[in-house]
Write a protein that holds these residues in place. Structure first.
Motif, short mmCIF file in Angstrom:
data_model
loop_
_atom_site.label_atom_id
_atom_site.label_comp_id
_atom_site.label_asym_id
_atom_site.label_seq_id
_atom_site.Cartn_x
_atom_site.Cartn_y
_atom_site.Cartn_z
N THR A 64 0.86 -1.18 0.00
CA THR A 64 0.00 0.00 0.00
C THR A 64 0.90 1.23 0.00
O THR A 64 1.83 1.33 0.80
CB THR A 64 -0.91 0.03 1.24
OG1 THR A 64 -1.69 -1.15 1.28
CG2 THR A 64 -1.83 1.25 1.22
N HIS A 65 0.62 2.14 -0.90
CA HIS A 65 1.33 3.42 -0.96
C HIS A 65 0.30 4.52 -0.72
O HIS A 65 -0.81 4.45 -1.23
CB HIS A 65 1.98 3.62 -2.33
CG HIS A 65 3.00 2.57 -2.63
ND1 HIS A 65 4.30 2.66 -2.20
CD2 HIS A 65 2.91 1.41 -3.29
CE1 HIS A 65 4.97 1.59 -2.60
NE2 HIS A 65 4.13 0.81 -3.26
N ALA A 66 0.69 5.49 0.09
CA ALA A 66 -0.20 6.61 0.39
C ALA A 66 0.52 7.92 0.14
O ALA A 66 1.73 8.02 0.35
CB ALA A 66 -0.66 6.54 1.85
N GLU A 67 -0.24 8.89 -0.32
CA GLU A 67 0.28 10.24 -0.46
C GLU A 67 -0.68 11.18 0.24
O GLU A 67 -1.88 11.22 -0.06
CB GLU A 67 0.40 10.65 -1.92
CG GLU A 67 0.98 12.04 -2.08
CD GLU A 67 1.16 12.47 -3.52
OE1 GLU A 67 1.80 13.51 -3.72
OE2 GLU A 67 0.66 11.78 -4.43
N ALA A 68 -0.16 11.91 1.24
CA ALA A 68 -0.94 12.90 1.96
C ALA A 68 -0.66 14.25 1.33
O ALA A 68 0.50 14.62 1.11
CB ALA A 68 -0.56 12.90 3.43
N ARG A 69 -1.72 14.99 1.03
CA ARG A 69 -1.57 16.32 0.41
C ARG A 69 -2.26 17.35 1.29
O ARG A 69 -3.37 17.14 1.76
CB ARG A 69 -2.21 16.33 -0.98
CG ARG A 69 -1.55 15.38 -1.94
CD ARG A 69 -2.24 15.41 -3.28
NE ARG A 69 -1.75 14.34 -4.16
CZ ARG A 69 -2.28 14.04 -5.31
NH1 ARG A 69 -3.34 14.71 -5.75
NH2 ARG A 69 -1.78 13.06 -6.04
N LEU A 70 -1.58 18.47 1.45
CA LEU A 70 -2.12 19.59 2.22
C LEU A 70 -2.25 20.79 1.30
O LEU A 70 -1.30 21.15 0.61
CB LEU A 70 -1.17 19.94 3.37
CG LEU A 70 -1.42 21.29 4.05
CD1 LEU A 70 -2.78 21.34 4.73
CD2 LEU A 70 -0.31 21.59 5.04
N GLN A 71 -3.42 21.39 1.31
CA GLN A 71 -3.66 22.66 0.62
C GLN A 71 -3.88 23.71 1.71
O GLN A 71 -4.86 23.64 2.44
CB GLN A 71 -4.92 22.59 -0.24
CG GLN A 71 -4.73 21.93 -1.57
CD GLN A 71 -3.88 22.76 -2.51
OE1 GLN A 71 -2.75 22.39 -2.79
NE2 GLN A 71 -4.39 23.86 -2.98
N ALA A 118 0.21 2.98 6.00
CA ALA A 118 0.72 3.83 4.92
C ALA A 118 0.26 5.28 5.12
O ALA A 118 1.04 6.22 4.92
CB ALA A 118 0.26 3.30 3.57
N ALA A 119 -0.99 5.48 5.53
CA ALA A 119 -1.50 6.84 5.76
C ALA A 119 -0.76 7.50 6.92
O ALA A 119 -0.38 8.68 6.83
CB ALA A 119 -3.00 6.81 6.04
N ALA A 120 -0.54 6.76 8.01
CA ALA A 120 0.19 7.32 9.15
C ALA A 120 1.60 7.74 8.74
O ALA A 120 2.06 8.83 9.10
CB ALA A 120 0.25 6.30 10.28
N ARG A 121 2.26 6.91 7.96
CA ARG A 121 3.61 7.25 7.52
C ARG A 121 3.60 8.46 6.58
O ARG A 121 4.49 9.31 6.65
CB ARG A 121 4.25 6.04 6.85
CG ARG A 121 4.59 4.96 7.87
CD ARG A 121 5.11 3.70 7.23
NE ARG A 121 5.56 2.77 8.26
CZ ARG A 121 5.74 1.48 8.06
NH1 ARG A 121 5.53 0.95 6.86
NH2 ARG A 121 6.15 0.71 9.05
#
Length: 89
Positions: free
Chosen positions: A20-27, A57-60
């Motif tokens: 699982t790969h996650a990318e967190a994005r902040l605007q 994955a989200a936590a990381r």
């Protein structure tokens, strides 16, 4: 004056059976757009529980995003003060 602000975080996932790969994005108006990445890999001996991979994955990704946001704040402090800044969590 007290102000209410709103920052939007989104987490995007890409997964297969074992990864699982996650990318967190902040605007955020002040910070612009920042990204953090995280991944999880299922141990072949464990049964498949996709929710656990998503959580890990989200936590990381959020930890990575937090590190990048802290660095952005540090850069802003340095730019405003003209002195090196070392911000800690």
């Amino acid at each position: 004056m007290v102000a209410t602000k709103h920052w939007t975080f989104d987490v995007y996932f890409d997964e297969d059976v074992d990864h699982t790969h996650a990318e967190a994005r902040l605007q955020a108006p002040a910070a612009g757009e920042l990204h953090g990445k995280g991944a999880a890999r299922r141990n072949p001996e464990d049964r498949s529980v996709p929710e656990i991979g998503d959580e890990l994955a989200a936590a990381r990704a959020l930890f990575d995003l937090a590190r990048r946001l802290l660095k952005a704040a540090e850069d802003d402090v340095e730019r405003m003060t003209g002195h090196p800044a070392h911000l800690h969590t």
